[in-house]
Enzyme design. Structure first.
Site, mmCIF file in Angstrom:
data_model
loop_
_atom_site.group_PDB
_atom_site.id
_atom_site.type_symbol
_atom_site.label_atom_id
_atom_site.label_comp_id
_atom_site.label_asym_id
_atom_site.label_seq_id
_atom_site.Cartn_x
_atom_site.Cartn_y
_atom_site.Cartn_z
ATOM 1 N N PHE A 169 0.861 -1.185 0.000
ATOM 2 C CA PHE A 169 0.000 0.000 0.000
ATOM 3 C C PHE A 169 0.906 1.247 0.000
ATOM 4 O O PHE A 169 1.849 1.337 0.769
ATOM 5 C CB PHE A 169 -0.882 -0.009 1.244
ATOM 6 C CG PHE A 169 -2.280 0.432 1.015
ATOM 7 C CD1 PHE A 169 -3.323 -0.482 0.929
ATOM 8 C CD2 PHE A 169 -2.575 1.777 0.875
ATOM 9 C CE1 PHE A 169 -4.629 -0.073 0.729
ATOM 10 C CE2 PHE A 169 -3.877 2.198 0.667
ATOM 11 C CZ PHE A 169 -4.896 1.268 0.587
ATOM 12 N N PHE A 174 -1.778 -3.732 8.054
ATOM 13 C CA PHE A 174 -2.555 -4.626 8.916
ATOM 14 C C PHE A 174 -2.004 -6.049 8.903
ATOM 15 O O PHE A 174 -2.110 -6.778 9.887
ATOM 16 C CB PHE A 174 -4.021 -4.628 8.486
ATOM 17 C CG PHE A 174 -4.931 -5.378 9.426
ATOM 18 C CD1 PHE A 174 -5.267 -6.700 9.171
ATOM 19 C CD2 PHE A 174 -5.415 -4.768 10.575
ATOM 20 C CE1 PHE A 174 -6.087 -7.402 10.034
ATOM 21 C CE2 PHE A 174 -6.243 -5.453 11.449
ATOM 22 C CZ PHE A 174 -6.581 -6.776 11.180
ATOM 23 N N GLU A 175 -1.396 -6.446 7.789
ATOM 24 C CA GLU A 175 -0.873 -7.815 7.653
ATOM 25 C C GLU A 175 0.522 -7.991 8.250
ATOM 26 O O GLU A 175 1.044 -9.111 8.319
ATOM 27 C CB GLU A 175 -0.852 -8.208 6.177
ATOM 28 C CG GLU A 175 -2.211 -8.559 5.592
ATOM 29 C CD GLU A 175 -3.079 -7.352 5.364
ATOM 30 O OE1 GLU A 175 -2.553 -6.277 5.001
ATOM 31 O OE2 GLU A 175 -4.304 -7.471 5.571
ATOM 32 N N ALA A 178 3.416 2.754 4.935
ATOM 33 C CA ALA A 178 2.898 4.124 4.932
ATOM 34 C C ALA A 178 1.386 4.058 5.034
ATOM 35 O O ALA A 178 0.720 3.579 4.100
ATOM 36 C CB ALA A 178 3.315 4.837 3.662
ATOM 37 N N ALA A 182 -10.824 9.254 4.302
ATOM 38 C CA ALA A 182 -12.025 10.006 4.687
ATOM 39 C C ALA A 182 -12.797 9.352 5.825
ATOM 40 O O ALA A 182 -13.779 9.902 6.319
ATOM 41 C CB ALA A 182 -12.948 10.157 3.470
ATOM 42 N N THR A 183 -12.356 8.143 6.238
ATOM 43 C CA THR A 183 -13.089 7.404 7.266
ATOM 44 C C THR A 183 -12.157 7.034 8.419
ATOM 45 O O THR A 183 -10.945 7.197 8.306
ATOM 46 C CB THR A 183 -13.669 6.089 6.677
ATOM 47 O OG1 THR A 183 -12.591 5.166 6.444
ATOM 48 C CG2 THR A 183 -14.438 6.374 5.386
ATOM 49 N N HIS A 206 -11.043 4.365 9.177
ATOM 50 C CA HIS A 206 -10.249 3.171 8.865
ATOM 51 C C HIS A 206 -8.782 3.357 9.225
ATOM 52 O O HIS A 206 -8.125 2.448 9.734
ATOM 53 C CB HIS A 206 -10.394 2.842 7.376
ATOM 54 C CG HIS A 206 -9.954 1.469 7.016
ATOM 55 N ND1 HIS A 206 -8.926 1.218 6.161
ATOM 56 C CD2 HIS A 206 -10.418 0.262 7.423
ATOM 57 C CE1 HIS A 206 -8.755 -0.089 6.037
ATOM 58 N NE2 HIS A 206 -9.651 -0.695 6.788
ATOM 59 N N ARG A 215 8.812 12.394 4.980
ATOM 60 C CA ARG A 215 9.456 11.442 5.905
ATOM 61 C C ARG A 215 9.973 10.190 5.185
ATOM 62 O O ARG A 215 10.313 9.200 5.821
ATOM 63 C CB ARG A 215 8.473 11.089 7.015
ATOM 64 C CG ARG A 215 8.202 12.265 7.955
ATOM 65 C CD ARG A 215 6.895 12.157 8.697
ATOM 66 N NE ARG A 215 6.692 13.295 9.607
ATOM 67 C CZ ARG A 215 6.255 14.492 9.193
ATOM 68 N NH1 ARG A 215 5.968 14.716 7.898
ATOM 69 N NH2 ARG A 215 6.126 15.504 10.056
HETATM 70 N N1 LIG Z 1 -5.172 2.478 3.804
HETATM 71 C C1 LIG Z 1 -3.970 1.828 4.043
HETATM 72 C C2 LIG Z 1 -3.905 0.471 4.273
HETATM 73 N N2 LIG Z 1 -5.054 -0.256 4.288
HETATM 74 C C3 LIG Z 1 -5.031 -1.694 4.049
HETATM 75 C C4 LIG Z 1 -4.841 -2.520 5.308
HETATM 76 O O1 LIG Z 1 -3.515 -2.393 5.811
HETATM 77 C C5 LIG Z 1 -5.093 -4.003 4.975
HETATM 78 O O2 LIG Z 1 -4.142 -4.422 4.014
HETATM 79 C C6 LIG Z 1 -6.482 -4.202 4.422
HETATM 80 O O3 LIG Z 1 -7.423 -3.718 5.377
HETATM 81 C C7 LIG Z 1 -6.779 -5.671 4.095
HETATM 82 O O4 LIG Z 1 -6.593 -6.474 5.215
HETATM 83 N N3 LIG Z 1 -2.726 -0.134 4.515
HETATM 84 C C8 LIG Z 1 -1.550 0.594 4.507
HETATM 85 O O5 LIG Z 1 -0.463 0.027 4.712
HETATM 86 N N4 LIG Z 1 -1.596 1.929 4.279
HETATM 87 C C9 LIG Z 1 -2.768 2.587 4.048
HETATM 88 O O6 LIG Z 1 -2.777 3.832 3.844
HETATM 89 C C1 LIG Z 2 -5.546 4.342 6.015
HETATM 90 C C2 LIG Z 2 -6.681 3.872 5.221
HETATM 91 O O1 LIG Z 2 -7.185 2.787 5.401
HETATM 92 C C3 LIG Z 2 -7.287 4.851 4.280
HETATM 93 O O2 LIG Z 2 -6.370 5.079 3.223
HETATM 94 C C4 LIG Z 2 -8.586 4.351 3.694
HETATM 95 O O3 LIG Z 2 -9.178 5.476 3.086
HETATM 96 P P1 LIG Z 2 -10.725 5.790 3.400
HETATM 97 O O4 LIG Z 2 -10.812 6.053 4.898
HETATM 98 O O5 LIG Z 2 -11.066 7.053 2.592
HETATM 99 O O6 LIG Z 2 -11.528 4.579 2.972
#
Ligand SMILES: Nc1c(NC[C@H](O)[C@H](O)[C@H](O)CO)[nH]c(=O)[nH]c1=O
Ligand SMILES: CC(=O)[C@@H](O)COP(=O)(O)O
Length: 156
Positions: free
Chosen positions: A25, A60-61, A83, A88-89, A91, A130
């Site tokens: 990602f 997350f993995e 990174a 927007a959420t 998450h 960074r």
């Molecule tokens: N939004 C970002 C993610 N999201 C993905 C999660 O880490 C994970 O792979 C997914 O939820 C499936 O299990 N991951 C990042 O490393 N950076 C992000 O900005």
């Molecule tokens: C860090 C994230 O998971 C993020 O990039 C996801 O974006 P969104 O919150 O707009 O679905």
């Protein structure tokens, strides 16, 4: 000089095995972190044969993969780089929280030092800063910290 027994880690990577776990990602950012970590380790005596790179989908993995690496005995130290950039959420909060807690738990549970090179930024610009520009390189920072910690652990 405190004139007391002091344990400090020397920044010497010779004869140590390192695994870098890097998320895909935002890989245009993460690639810079990988480069910083590898360059740092090589410049401090590591060999390319002793550095392994593992790619995972996202932050997350990381903890699960780090746990398997740590338990395998194939790495003296692990560097996690990624990174996570706010969207927007909420998450972002969950990904950062679980990745951070998970990585820390693996290190504590296994005794293997893990360098925390996860960017958790509100904006893309903050991540760019960074990843090798005016804010430094989080991959270099994580590699440096894990090398020093590894050498400290070896002296206790
Ligand atoms: N939004 C970002 C993610 N999201 C993905 C999660 O880490 C994970 O792979 C997914 O939820 C499936 O299990 N991951 C990042 O490393 N950076 C992000 O900005
Ligand atoms: C860090 C994230 O998971 C993020 O990039 C996801 O974006 P969104 O919150 O707009 O679905």
């Amino acid at each position: 000089m405190l004139h007391i027994k002091t344990i400090e880690g020397q920044m010497q990577a010779q004869d140590q095995k390192f695994t870098i776990i890097a998320s895909r990602f935002n890989d245009f950012i993460v690639d810079r972190l990988i480069g910083g970590a590898v360059d740092y380790l090589l410049r401090h005596g590591a060999t390319r044969e002793n550095i392994t790179l593992i790619r995972v989908p996202g932050a997350f993995e990381m903890p699960l993969v780090a746990q398997k690496v740590a338990r395998s005995g194939k790495a003296d130290a692990i560097v996690c780089v990624g990174a996570v950039i706010r969207g927007a959420t909420p998450h972002f909060d969950y990904v950062c929280s679980e990745a951070t807690k998970g990585i820390a738990h693996v290190s504590m549970d296994t005794g293997v030092p893990i360098g925390f090179g996860l960017l958790t930024t509100d904006t893309l610009e903050q991540s760019i800063e960074r990843a090798g520009s005016k804010g430094g390189n989080k991959g270099v920072e994580a590699a440096s910290a894990v090398l020093e910690t590894l050498r400290v652990l070896q002296q206790i």
